[in-house]
Design a protein around this motif. Sequence first.
Motif, PDB file in Angstrom:
ATOM      1  N   ILE A 260       0.976  -0.915   0.005  1.00 25.07           N
ATOM      2  CA  ILE A 260       0.041   0.095  -0.200  1.00 25.07           C
ATOM      3  C   ILE A 260       0.727   1.058   0.079  1.00 25.07           C
ATOM      4  CG2 ILE A 260      -1.516   1.197   1.442  1.00 25.07           C
ATOM      5  CD1 ILE A 260      -3.181  -1.464   1.783  1.00 25.07           C
ATOM      6  N   SER A 261       2.258   1.472   1.028  1.00 26.28           N
ATOM      7  CA  SER A 261       2.496   2.621   1.178  1.00 26.28           C
ATOM      8  C   SER A 261       3.444   2.627   0.143  1.00 26.28           C
ATOM      9  CB  SER A 261       3.408   2.796   2.414  1.00 26.28           C
ATOM     10  OG  SER A 261       3.269   1.803   3.463  1.00 26.28           O
TER      11      SER A 261
ATOM     12  N   GLU B 261      10.241  -4.660  -6.660  1.00 22.11           N
ATOM     13  CA  GLU B 261       9.403  -5.385  -5.792  1.00 22.11           C
ATOM     14  C   GLU B 261      10.615  -7.049  -5.565  1.00 22.11           C
ATOM     15  OE1 GLU B 261       6.225  -5.773  -3.809  1.00 22.11           O
ATOM     16  OE2 GLU B 261       7.101  -7.850  -3.541  1.00 22.11           O
ATOM     17  N   LYS B 262      10.232  -7.301  -3.995  1.00 22.90           N
ATOM     18  CA  LYS B 262      11.074  -8.705  -4.512  1.00 22.90           C
ATOM     19  C   LYS B 262      10.226  -9.897  -4.826  1.00 22.90           C
ATOM     20  CE  LYS B 262      11.155 -10.148   0.639  1.00 22.90           C
ATOM     21  NZ  LYS B 262      11.628  -9.980   1.022  1.00 22.90           N
TER      22      LYS B 262
ATOM     23  N   ARG C 291       0.990  -9.079  -4.660  1.00 25.19           N
ATOM     24  CA  ARG C 291      -0.017 -10.356  -3.923  1.00 25.19           C
ATOM     25  C   ARG C 291      -0.998 -10.284  -4.344  1.00 25.19           C
ATOM     26  NH1 ARG C 291       2.588  -7.666   1.306  1.00 25.19           N
ATOM     27  NH2 ARG C 291       1.333  -5.607   0.974  1.00 25.19           N
TER      28      ARG C 291
ATOM     29  N   TYR D 223      -5.855  -9.499   4.404  1.00 22.81           N
ATOM     30  CA  TYR D 223      -7.054  -9.739   5.374  1.00 22.81           C
ATOM     31  C   TYR D 223      -7.675  -8.298   5.981  1.00 22.81           C
ATOM     32  CZ  TYR D 223      -2.145  -7.319   6.008  1.00 22.81           C
ATOM     33  OH  TYR D 223      -1.176  -6.585   6.413  1.00 22.81           O
TER      34      TYR D 223
ATOM     35  N   ALA E 122      -9.948  -1.826   8.199  1.00 21.38           N
ATOM     36  CA  ALA E 122     -10.758  -0.625   8.861  1.00 21.38           C
ATOM     37  C   ALA E 122      -9.328   0.129   8.150  1.00 21.38           C
ATOM     38  CB  ALA E 122     -11.073  -1.024  10.025  1.00 21.38           C
TER      39      ALA E 122
ATOM     40  N   THR F 131      14.416  -4.332   4.136  1.00 21.54           N
ATOM     41  CA  THR F 131      15.708  -3.661   3.548  1.00 21.54           C
ATOM     42  C   THR F 131      16.631  -2.366   3.537  1.00 21.54           C
ATOM     43  OG1 THR F 131      15.307  -5.974   2.620  1.00 21.54           O
ATOM     44  CG2 THR F 131      17.387  -4.669   1.574  1.00 21.54           C
TER      45      THR F 131
ATOM     46  N   ASP G 235       5.345   0.505   7.010  1.00 24.22           N
ATOM     47  CA  ASP G 235       5.488   0.108   8.065  1.00 24.22           C
ATOM     48  C   ASP G 235       7.022   0.218   8.420  1.00 24.22           C
ATOM     49  OD1 ASP G 235       3.324  -1.207   8.502  1.00 24.22           O
ATOM     50  OD2 ASP G 235       2.751  -2.962   8.328  1.00 24.22           O
TER      51      ASP G 235
ATOM     52  N   GLY H 224      -5.119  -0.302  13.893  1.00 23.90           N
ATOM     53  CA  GLY H 224      -5.397  -0.599  12.914  1.00 23.90           C
ATOM     54  C   GLY H 224      -5.560   0.940  11.854  1.00 23.90           C
TER      55      GLY H 224
ATOM     56  N   GLY I 117      -2.024   1.228  10.106  1.00 18.55           N
ATOM     57  CA  GLY I 117      -1.554   0.330   9.346  1.00 18.55           C
ATOM     58  C   GLY I 117      -1.409   1.072   8.112  1.00 18.55           C
ATOM     59  N   ALA I 118      -2.225   0.890   7.631  1.00 17.98           N
ATOM     60  CA  ALA I 118      -2.947   0.900   5.782  1.00 17.98           C
ATOM     61  C   ALA I 118      -3.144   3.006   5.407  1.00 17.98           C
ATOM     62  CB  ALA I 118      -4.165   0.581   5.534  1.00 17.98           C
TER      63      ALA I 118
HETATM   64  C1  LIG Z   1      -3.914  -8.461  10.844  1.00 21.32           C
HETATM   65  C2  LIG Z   1      -3.036  -7.246  10.258  1.00 21.32           C
HETATM   66  C3  LIG Z   1      -4.808  -6.807   9.796  1.00 21.32           C
HETATM   67  C4  LIG Z   1      -4.557  -4.641   9.952  1.00 21.32           C
HETATM   68  N1  LIG Z   1      -5.351  -5.140  10.026  1.00 21.32           N
HETATM   69  C5  LIG Z   1      -5.446  -3.157   9.730  1.00 21.32           C
HETATM   70  C6  LIG Z   1      -6.218  -2.578   9.739  1.00 21.32           C
HETATM   71  O1  LIG Z   1      -7.789  -2.343  10.441  1.00 21.32           O
HETATM   72  N2  LIG Z   1      -6.147  -1.256   9.278  1.00 21.32           N
HETATM   73  C7  LIG Z   1      -5.049  -0.762   9.051  1.00 21.32           C
HETATM   74  O2  LIG Z   1      -5.047   0.611   8.881  1.00 21.32           O
HETATM   75  N3  LIG Z   1      -4.155  -1.073   8.965  1.00 21.32           N
HETATM   76  C8  LIG Z   1      -4.452  -2.685   8.924  1.00 21.32           C
HETATM   77  N4  LIG Z   1      -3.125  -3.496   9.458  1.00 21.32           N
HETATM   78  C9  LIG Z   1      -1.979  -3.109   8.990  1.00 21.32           C
HETATM   79  C10 LIG Z   1      -1.181  -3.000   7.637  1.00 21.32           C
HETATM   80  O3  LIG Z   1      -1.942  -4.229   6.630  1.00 21.32           O
HETATM   81  C11 LIG Z   1       0.120  -2.386   7.240  1.00 21.32           C
HETATM   82  O4  LIG Z   1       0.047  -1.063   8.004  1.00 21.32           O
HETATM   83  C12 LIG Z   1      -0.031  -2.050   5.515  1.00 21.32           C
HETATM   84  O5  LIG Z   1      -0.633  -3.275   5.260  1.00 21.32           O
HETATM   85  C13 LIG Z   1       1.663  -1.958   5.146  1.00 21.32           C
HETATM   86  O6  LIG Z   1       1.715  -1.776   3.846  1.00 21.32           O
HETATM   87  P1  LIG Z   1       3.197  -0.801   3.345  1.00 21.32           P
HETATM   88  O7  LIG Z   1       3.517  -1.213   2.193  1.00 21.32           O
HETATM   89  O8  LIG Z   1       3.735  -0.293   4.409  1.00 21.32           O
HETATM   90  O9  LIG Z   1       4.149  -2.642   3.506  1.00 21.32           O
HETATM   91  P2  LIG Z   1       4.051  -4.105   3.130  1.00 21.32           P
HETATM   92  O10 LIG Z   1       2.338  -4.698   3.192  1.00 21.32           O
HETATM   93  O11 LIG Z   1       5.098  -4.832   4.356  1.00 21.32           O
HETATM   94  O12 LIG Z   1       4.654  -3.939   1.838  1.00 21.32           O
HETATM   95  C14 LIG Z   1       5.867  -4.279   1.676  1.00 21.32           C
HETATM   96  C15 LIG Z   1       6.930  -4.491   0.390  1.00 21.32           C
HETATM   97  O13 LIG Z   1       7.278  -4.386   0.126  1.00 21.32           O
HETATM   98  C16 LIG Z   1       8.239  -6.063  -0.445  1.00 21.32           C
HETATM   99  N5  LIG Z   1       9.476  -6.179   0.016  1.00 21.32           N
HETATM  100  C17 LIG Z   1       9.721  -5.987   1.055  1.00 21.32           C
HETATM  101  N6  LIG Z   1      11.721  -6.423   1.048  1.00 21.32           N
HETATM  102  C18 LIG Z   1      11.077  -6.053  -0.024  1.00 21.32           C
HETATM  103  C19 LIG Z   1      12.922  -5.746  -0.346  1.00 21.32           C
HETATM  104  N7  LIG Z   1      14.080  -6.035  -0.400  1.00 21.32           N
HETATM  105  N8  LIG Z   1      12.735  -5.437  -2.300  1.00 21.32           N
HETATM  106  C20 LIG Z   1      12.104  -5.524  -2.385  1.00 21.32           C
HETATM  107  N9  LIG Z   1      10.546  -5.775  -2.697  1.00 21.32           N
HETATM  108  C21 LIG Z   1      10.900  -5.739  -1.333  1.00 21.32           C
HETATM  109  C22 LIG Z   1       7.147  -6.854   0.014  1.00 21.32           C
HETATM  110  O14 LIG Z   1       7.268  -8.172  -0.871  1.00 21.32           O
HETATM  111  C23 LIG Z   1       5.766  -6.139  -0.484  1.00 21.32           C
HETATM  112  O15 LIG Z   1       4.870  -6.076  -1.339  1.00 21.32           O
HETATM  113  C24 LIG Z   1      -3.254  -5.003   9.530  1.00 21.32           C
HETATM  114  C25 LIG Z   1      -2.124  -5.306   9.082  1.00 21.32           C
HETATM  115  C26 LIG Z   1      -2.260  -6.693   9.583  1.00 21.32           C
HETATM  116  C27 LIG Z   1      -0.839  -7.563   9.191  1.00 21.32           C
END
Ligand SMILES: Cc1cc2nc3c(=O)[nH]c(=O)nc-3n(C[C@H](O)[C@H](O)[C@H](O)COP(=O)(O)OP(=O)(O)OC[C@H]3O[C@@H](n4cnc5c(N)ncnc54)[C@H](O)[C@@H]3O)c2cc1C
Length: 416
Positions: A27-28, A47-48, A53, A57, A60, A177, A306, A316, A318-319
């Motif tokens: 998402i980020s 993207e690794k 994907r 899950y 909110a 990383t 993250d 709740g 992170g997204a």
């Molecule tokens: C069970 C659960 C419920 C949740 N419920 C909520 C909710 O209700 N509301 C909410 O706001 N948030 C919720 N969250 C949190 C939210 O899902 C996460 O904070 C958010 O999805 C994080 O997104 P991100 O893009 O920062 O990181 P990630 O989703 O971890 O994405 C990281 C990406 O980087 C890629 N990557 C990793 N390492 C490398 C590398 N070395 N080189 C290239 N690519 C790499 C990965 O493959 C992935 O695609 C929940 C989390 C969980 C686990």
Amino acid sequence: MSERHPIRVMDKNTTSRQRALVVGLGISGTASALRLHRAGWDVVVLEKAPERRRGGYFIALFGTGLAAAERLGIADAVPNRFAPEGVSFDVDRTGRRRRGVGYADVFGGSRMVMRGDIEDAVFTALPDGVEIRYSTVPIALDQYLDGVGVEIRDLTTETTTVERFDLVVGADGLRSTVRRLAFEPEQSPIRRLNYMIAVYSLPEPVPGYRLQDGLLMAEAGRSVWVFSFADRPPSVLFSYRTDDVDAEFTRPAIDSLRAAYGPEPTGSTLGWLLDQFEKAPDHLFDSAEQVHLDHWHRGRVVLVGDAAWCLTVYSGMGASTGLAGADLLGTMLERHPHDVPRALQDWEDHLRPFIDHHLGSGVSMRGFFTPGNRAELLLRSMMIRLARLPIAGRLLAKMMTNRARMKSLDIAAAAA
Ligand SMILES: Cc1cc2nc3c(=O)[nH]c(=O)nc-3n(C[C@H](O)[C@H](O)[C@H](O)COP(=O)(O)OP(=O)(O)OC[C@H]3O[C@@H](n4cnc5c(N)ncnc54)[C@H](O)[C@@H]3O)c2cc1C
């Protein structure tokens, strides 16, 4: 730069536009790519994984995320799967059920989605000009005054190239990383909460319940949540306390779960949910960990989502903060187009108090999800009973309104 692999030097910066590397297509990262492109940057995403994907899950999405989604132009593409006619039940192992308090009862105003719904919406909005390279990772970063040299490894062809960027955005999640390469903190920034989570999607409603009904089984140190949707089978969250996180990973996830939810007989509902976990085509099994860093940027490298501030499921947010962080980053880069370090400093100054609040709420709200012990369990059920009384209920509602307000802050508008 590393000497581990044969290196081909490629400097693609042939235009006057500034060039950003975004690492991670969650998402980020996807939102950062979209927003930076809109701010006039050329964007490359690494993207690794070999492909994008899907699924995920229950999420909110609160006002903070919705405001960012609106500005990113994707709000209409994010569905709301909330089931208004659904009932939340507190259940126990013996099969007893009574009306309980669901997530949406406590935090109204959010949009209930799957993580993949948000990722799909942002990804679909990415213009063709954004270059995405799958199975590709950064392996070294070298910062100069006016740019960053990145050693990039293609995991399929096993080749390494070096490219120059004006900005690197690390959006590669909890175990980032980019964070390791650029920040190298002396102490690990990861704080374990000593809780494990296991998440998966059910193929059908829980026997004896309707599709739109939610369930909670809360015991001291462990809980199971069934989050329902209006139009698809529920998402299940097991959350339990442990004194030894590492030990939980030394056996198959289902064995750790059965140990954590035993030795008492499971009863039919918990037993069914555990069996379904074992049969699920995919699941997430992980420890709940937060990231605490003093700085989210260094020179021309910035962490978002993250990777920078993992808040955990319990906050709740992170997204929502991933979207808002990406959106604000674009705003600040537009404000200081030729001064990246200044833009990053302003971005962090605006975001920091808000994220600190939610790091705190990630810890305090953990007790709402999974009471840590008997005292917390008692407090939880007392609060729920109080919530049903007129005066105490109004007081509690006021407390929750304050929390809800912090989940709805429009970060980029507040920085205007
Ligand atoms: C069970 C659960 C419920 C949740 N419920 C909520 C909710 O209700 N509301 C909410 O706001 N948030 C919720 N969250 C949190 C939210 O899902 C996460 O904070 C958010 O999805 C994080 O997104 P991100 O893009 O920062 O990181 P990630 O989703 O971890 O994405 C990281 C990406 O980087 C890629 N990557 C990793 N390492 C490398 C590398 N070395 N080189 C290239 N690519 C790499 C990965 O493959 C992935 O695609 C929940 C989390 C969980 C686990």
